[in-house]
Design a protein around this motif. Structure first.
Motif, short mmCIF file in Angstrom:
data_model
loop_
_atom_site.label_atom_id
_atom_site.label_comp_id
_atom_site.label_asym_id
_atom_site.label_seq_id
_atom_site.Cartn_x
_atom_site.Cartn_y
_atom_site.Cartn_z
N ASP A 404 0.83 -1.20 0.00
CA ASP A 404 0.00 0.00 0.00
C ASP A 404 0.87 1.26 0.00
OD1 ASP A 404 -2.39 -1.42 -0.02
OD2 ASP A 404 -2.54 -1.47 2.16
N GLN A 405 1.94 1.22 0.76
CA GLN A 405 2.86 2.36 0.79
C GLN A 405 3.54 2.52 -0.56
OE1 GLN A 405 3.32 4.54 3.52
NE2 GLN A 405 4.20 5.71 1.82
N ALA A 406 3.90 1.39 -1.17
CA ALA A 406 4.55 1.43 -2.49
C ALA A 406 3.62 2.05 -3.53
CB ALA A 406 4.97 0.02 -2.90
N TRP A 407 2.36 1.66 -3.50
CA TRP A 407 1.39 2.22 -4.44
C TRP A 407 1.23 3.73 -4.23
CZ3 TRP A 407 -1.26 1.25 -8.74
CH2 TRP A 407 -2.39 2.02 -9.03
N ALA A 408 1.10 4.13 -2.97
CA ALA A 408 0.94 5.55 -2.68
C ALA A 408 2.17 6.35 -3.11
CB ALA A 408 0.68 5.75 -1.19
N ASP A 409 3.35 5.80 -2.86
CA ASP A 409 4.58 6.49 -3.24
C ASP A 409 4.70 6.61 -4.77
OD1 ASP A 409 5.21 6.78 -0.60
OD2 ASP A 409 6.72 5.18 -0.55
N ALA A 410 4.28 5.55 -5.47
CA ALA A 410 4.31 5.59 -6.93
C ALA A 410 3.40 6.68 -7.46
CB ALA A 410 3.92 4.24 -7.51
N GLN A 411 2.21 6.78 -6.90
CA GLN A 411 1.27 7.80 -7.37
C GLN A 411 1.77 9.21 -7.09
OE1 GLN A 411 -1.38 7.22 -9.29
NE2 GLN A 411 -0.89 5.05 -9.22
N ARG A 412 2.42 9.41 -5.95
CA ARG A 412 2.97 10.73 -5.65
C ARG A 412 4.09 11.09 -6.63
NH1 ARG A 412 1.64 9.54 -0.15
NH2 ARG A 412 3.52 8.27 0.11
N GLN A 413 4.92 10.11 -6.94
CA GLN A 413 6.02 10.38 -7.87
C GLN A 413 5.49 10.66 -9.28
OE1 GLN A 413 9.21 7.53 -7.89
NE2 GLN A 413 10.22 8.47 -9.65
N ILE A 414 4.47 9.92 -9.68
CA ILE A 414 3.85 10.16 -11.00
C ILE A 414 3.31 11.58 -11.08
CG2 ILE A 414 1.91 9.54 -12.48
CD1 ILE A 414 2.32 6.62 -11.43
N GLU A 415 2.64 12.02 -10.02
CA GLU A 415 2.10 13.37 -10.01
C GLU A 415 3.22 14.40 -10.13
OE1 GLU A 415 -1.08 16.13 -7.53
OE2 GLU A 415 -0.53 14.14 -6.79
#
Length: 424
Positions: A404-415
């Motif tokens: 879940d943390q990995a997914w959230a971090d990926a989305q933040r980096q994409i943004e």
């Protein structure tokens, strides 16, 4: 996250090298009787190119002058376009064709040269990929990368599994049953894996989708359920202990060579790069069947004619000849380029039994995958979006990061990356 069409087009331009505003003369490479072409190693059939280097079919007095670029291919193409000098007449483009769309004004609309009349000869989804959001036919189809399930019959037999391709397809029609099959194989033969690594599962699940990371009008889809489900599926395979955790090319070859990778959902080209290359002694032990989860595609390339081309009609005559059904069948033999022309699939050069796969006619499986693949829109930003997701998946597998943390971090980096590109 929503991108306006204005931002979508503007941000795409930022992805191009230096905005393609360089000075210099508008000139193409080669002499007046030559069509210059750039491509990479392993993208075309040498015999066909040899014929064109003597004379372009239908254009006596014109010949091809081809250059194979070994590294940094895309950078070199974009740099030449930016300088508007010494640009090749024809360029090959990989499956990232959408990243060239912001530079569409640097290329001919192939429909104006007669492409529309040949559309019926090609897979519809492949043809569509060469068309820009504005409707310009910028890139002409070359090969494709249909997917299927490769598996080791000897390991399946040890697990008491029927090795007939139809039986295996019936046993694992979806990803849940594929995981169940993997657990059965691992129980019978400890250490067995059904993917090389976590991103292998994610990439091939995404390769089956009818939508990916963006819509043609610039809406971001990378945080939606179809992407998260592919992410979670990849994590699940790892949690079940069914990944070989091979993170580089050397390790990926090793798990094929040592027999750890007993099943793998891969594109047609993996037959050569995987078992035939890494495990030649397993000849006769492999089979192919439709992949769980449905038809997919990963890979494939295109040809485009630059605006600096000295004879665009001759250039189109060449690329349409090179990518005819007859010649695409020849290109499948060497360097194993799977045709985008369905008429090629019944050509005897493709449909012959393959001894490495126990005499199975594996082309039949890939042909069905190519024809059934639903197609999906690829945007100029797919690599910006895909990279953080894949990197975070590696963190989950390699270092045990919370998914879940990995997914959230990926989305933040994409943004952050889309913002930096001016897309949002």
């Amino acid at each position: 996250m929503t991108l306006s069409r204005r931002h979508f087009l503007a941000a795409g331009s930022a992805l191009a090298a230096a905005g393609l505003t360089g000075c210099g003369s508008r000139s193409s490479l080669g002499g007046s009787n030559e069509l210059s072409m750039w491509t990479w190693v392993g993208s075309v059939n040498d015999d066909l190119i040899g014929q064109a280097e003597k004379s372009i079919p239908g254009y006596d007095g014109m010949k091809l002058a081809m250059t194979r670029i070994g590294s940094n291919y895309k950078t070199k193409v974009l740099t030449a376009l930016a300088g508007k000098s010494l640009v090749p007449d024809i360029v090959a483009i990989n499956d990232d064709v959408a990243t060239y769309f912001p530079n569409a004004d640097q290329f001919y609309d192939l429909n104006e040269l007669g492409a529309k009349e040949l559309e019926k000869d090609f897979l519809p989804w492949k043809w569509k990929w060469g068309i820009t959001p504005a409707g310009k036919m910028m890139a002409y189809p070359m090969d494709t990368g249909p997917t299927a399930l490769f598996y080791r019959t000897d390991i399946f037999q040890k697990a008491g599994v029927d090795i007939d391709p139809a039986a295996v397809a019936g046993l694992a029609p979806d990803w849940d049953t594929y995981i169940a099959l993997g657990k059965k194989l691992k129980q019978a033969v400890p250490g067995s894996a059904i993917t090389d690594n976590i991103t292998g599962i994610y990439s091939y699940r995404m390769a089956q989708q009818s939508k990916r990371y963006m819509t043609p009008d610039g809406q971001y889809l990378g945080d939606q359920d179809h992407v998260r489900q592919a992410f979670d599926l990849a994590v699940r395979v790892v949690k079940e202990g069914l990944s070989a955790n091979a993170q580089n090319s050397t390790d990926k070859n090793a798990v094929v060579t040592n027999g750890q990778l007993v099943a793998y959902i891969g594109a047609v080209w993996w037959a050569q790069l995987g078992p035939k290359n890494a495990a030649p002694k397993t000849k006769g032990l492999w089979r192919v069947t439709p992949a769980p989860g449905g038809a997919g595609n990963r890979g494939g390339s295109f040809l485009a004619i630059t605006k600096y081309c000295k004879n665009p009609k001759a250039a189109f005559a060449f690329i349409s000849w090179l990518e005819s059904a007859k010649n695409q069948a020849q290109a499948f033999l060497d360097p194993v380029l799977f045709p985008s022309t369905p008429a090629s699939y019944t050509d005897s050069r493709l449909s012959a039994p393959d001894p490495f796969f126990g005499g199975q006619k594996i082309v039949d499986v890939f042909a069905e995958s190519a024809k059934k693949y639903p197609g999906a829109y690829f945007s100029p930003y797919d690599s910006i979006i895909d990279t953080p997701i894949s990197s975070e998946l590696v963190n989950v597998e390699a270092s045990g990061k919370d998914p879940d943390q990995a997914w959230a971090d990926a989305q933040r980096q994409i943004e952050r990356e889309l913002t930096r590109a001016g897309a949002i």
